[in-house]
Write a protein that holds these residues in place. Structure first.
Motif, PDB file in Angstrom:
ATOM      1  N   ARG A 162      37.710  11.398  39.868  1.00 40.27           N
ATOM      2  CA  ARG A 162      38.788  10.945  38.980  1.00 40.27           C
ATOM      3  C   ARG A 162      40.102  10.803  39.748  1.00 40.27           C
ATOM      4  O   ARG A 162      40.818   9.810  39.624  1.00 40.27           O
ATOM      5  N   ALA A 186      40.080   7.874  42.132  1.00 42.40           N
ATOM      6  CA  ALA A 186      40.224   6.631  41.374  1.00 42.40           C
ATOM      7  C   ALA A 186      41.680   6.423  40.954  1.00 42.40           C
ATOM      8  O   ALA A 186      42.225   5.324  41.069  1.00 42.40           O
ATOM      9  N   LYS A 187      42.299   7.499  40.499  1.00 44.77           N
ATOM     10  CA  LYS A 187      43.712   7.394  40.082  1.00 44.77           C
ATOM     11  C   LYS A 187      44.597   7.035  41.261  1.00 44.77           C
ATOM     12  O   LYS A 187      45.507   6.212  41.135  1.00 44.77           O
ATOM     13  N   ARG A 221      31.939   9.716  31.909  1.00 47.25           N
ATOM     14  CA  ARG A 221      33.206   9.786  32.640  1.00 47.25           C
ATOM     15  C   ARG A 221      33.068   9.213  34.042  1.00 47.25           C
ATOM     16  O   ARG A 221      33.992   8.585  34.559  1.00 47.25           O
ATOM     17  N   TYR A 251      35.485   6.218  35.461  1.00 51.41           N
ATOM     18  CA  TYR A 251      36.263   6.212  36.701  1.00 51.41           C
ATOM     19  C   TYR A 251      35.767   5.133  37.663  1.00 51.41           C
ATOM     20  O   TYR A 251      36.543   4.530  38.395  1.00 51.41           O
ATOM     21  N   ARG A 308      37.408   1.890  37.208  1.00 50.11           N
ATOM     22  CA  ARG A 308      38.718   1.714  37.864  1.00 50.11           C
ATOM     23  C   ARG A 308      38.543   1.064  39.234  1.00 50.11           C
ATOM     24  O   ARG A 308      39.290   0.176  39.601  1.00 50.11           O
TER      25      ARG A 308
END
Lengths: 252, 281
Positions: free
Chosen positions: A122, A125-126, A171, A175, A178
């Motif tokens: 996560r 990816a962010k 989830r 992600y 993204r």
């Protein structure tokens, strides 16, 4: 104490997560120091990234390196993210590739996903999303974007998500989307730039075709027949993202 | 242009999937009015896939029921009643893509004939009222190619269709936009009908068309010369063109000018023949 720096609250929680596992290697002292500096820096993080890169790169133990990277990446997305686009070409970010590839390959082999890995995925990816946000010139992308082993891994993972009999973790797909979105935007810029190599992302085409001809693709429409308001990430990938990517591809 | 391998893959994809798409649309269409954003978007993306690749219309000729489904879609009162501007954004996107797909397909003669037989001019005409430039634009070319003589005769005001296309052309010449090529093709298809040649005279469009020979070049100029040539089959128009010495001189020059492109040469030749030599007959 917490009131002084809100951004400190989360890293502590994250460290707690790690602390649960007594055998896990600890974050190196230097990295803890660097993260503190990163948190205090309001802008111009390029110099500190130079030092961080040198430090992380010098860690011989791969596990230790990953632990440190996790903490740094987490810190980077916690701090002022508007600093990130200015350093998108920085060498430091080439270090993300190996753990990312390992993570995806591991999930393709055994579908069990630990919270810790998911959290790391996560955060990567962010970070990547913030780094490569709204780029309108193809030359502004860092060179690792079209690294062949990264693309190959992402492409195999796409195939895995669509064809897996077990329903892959929601989830994880969220992600993954993204990343796929980043490549979709990149592909659109390739398409618009006639001098760019049009075949850079050819690796995605085969998995996309697998997706578009899959039972899952057609079955997703049946699911929609019940007039659901929201698509699940896996359906979004199949029904919208794969077609979009496919039609913007102009290569061989 | 797509790479040749990608072109092949696209074609294979359609060959495999079109029967499935057709069955799917057959099942989903009855509940069109209940479609949520998710369905609208997913179907729109499916249409984008069908529209992809230069050979798509060749593949579609063996799947005419698919075309029938999309024609049914745009005839659905659910969409028609939302004209000109009551669409949600995903409805608008879907309609835009659908009309675009249809206007691309008619380059294939089998599909064109098939759509013509459905006599949908009155439906297409309603879409020209859409408050969306690309829907209107692509509907014009659909109309231009699919409207038969009898449709024109039964139309309340066929001149209105011609004038919207003409005004778009005028705008594109003034703005120097590349749209003029498609608009000229659309006008060319429209003025095949005698009644619309008359409209050109009635609505005083000829002057601007003649002036535009000085402003357009290349393919657009060639198409404009062809358009004038077609118009010259109407005796009133032929007289106006023949009385215009500047035009005659210019066209004669173009037909002789070795620097001009082949297509301009040919079109100018045709017009010279019509205006100068054709008279002697």
């Amino acid at each position: 104490m917490y009131a002084v720096y809100n951004s400190h609250a989360l890293p502590r929680q994250y460290s707690k997560r790690l602390a649960k596992n007594m055998n896990a290697p600890r974050i190196s002292k230097e990295t803890t120091q660097y993260c503190k500096i990163l948190r205090d820096k309001e802008n111009n993080i390029s110099n500190i990234l130079d030092d961080i890169f040198e430090h992380v790169n010098s860690i011989q133990n791969e596990k230790q390196q990953t632990i440190d990277l996790k903490e740094i990446i987490f810190t980077l997305i916690q701090t002022n993210r508007s600093n990130l686009p200015s350093v998108r070409q920085h060498e430091f970010f080439t270090l993300i590739q190996t753990p990312l590839v390992n993570l995806l390959q591991q999930w393709t082999l055994k579908s069990k996903v630990t919270e810790d890995d998911l959290f790391f995925f996560r955060n990567i990816a962010k970070l990547v999303k913030a780094l490569l946000k709204s780029i309108d010139d193809i030359n502004l992308y860092p060179s690792w974007i079209n690294n062949s082993s990264l693309i190959e891994t992402l492409a195999s993972f796409l195939k895995y998500i669509i064809t897996s009999k077990k329903n892959p973790n929601k989830r994880v797909i969220k992600y993954f989307l993204r990343f796929f979105n980043i490549y979709k935007s990149y592909q659109i810029l390739i398409d618009e730039n006639s001098t760019a190599n049009q075949d850079q992302l050819v690796g995605f085409i085969d998995p996309i075709i697998t997706c578009l001809t899959s039972n899952f693709y057609m079955n997703s429409f049946h699911y929609l027949q019940n007039n659901v308001k929201k698509l699940l990430p896996r359906q979004k990938l199949a029904l919208l993202h794969c077609p979009r990517f496919f039609i913007s591809y102009r290569g061989k | 242009m797509l790479g040749s391998r990608h072109e092949e893959i696209t074609q294979e994809l359609l060959v495999i999937m079109l029967p499935k798409y057709t069955a799917l649309l057959g099942r989903l269409l009855p509940s069109v009015s209940l479609w949520k954003k998710t369905v609208l978007q997913s179907i729109e993306h499916l249409f984008l896939l069908v529209n992809h690749g230069s050979k798509n219309s060749d593949v579609l000729t063996s799947h005419l029921p698919f075309i029938d489904h999309i024609l049914k879609l745009i005839q659905n009162p659910f969409f028609l009643n939302k004209l000109p501007n009551q669409f949600s954004s995903s409805e608008l996107q879907l309609i835009d893509t659908t009309i675009y797909l249809l206007s691309n397909c008619i380059s294939n003669s089998t599909i064109l004939t098939h759509i013509k037989e459905k006599k949908l001019s009155s439906v297409f005409l309603r879409y020209t009222s859409a408050e969306d430039e690309s829907i209107v634009y692509n509907t014009h070319s659909l109309l231009a190619y699919t409207t038969g003589d009898d449709d024109i005769q039964s139309m309340k005001d066929p001149g209105a269709l011609l004038s919207t296309v003409f005004n778009a052309f005028k705008h594109s010449v003034e703005e120097n936009s590349s749209n003029s090529i498609q608009l000229l093709q659309t006008m060319q298809a429209l003025v095949q009908h005698e009644q619309l040649k008359e409209e050109i005279v009635k609505q005083n469009m000829l002057g601007f068309l003649i002036q535009s020979t000085d402003r357009l070049v290349g393919t657009a100029l060639a198409l404009l010369l062809k358009l004038l040539c077609t118009l010259a089959f109407n005796s009133k128009i032929a007289d106006v063109l023949r009385d215009n010495d500047d035009l005659k001189e210019k066209v004669q020059e173009l037909s002789k000018d070795s620097e001009e492109e082949e297509e301009v040469h040919k079109a100018a030749d045709g017009l010279v023949w019509k205006l100068v030599k054709g008279r002697r007959k």
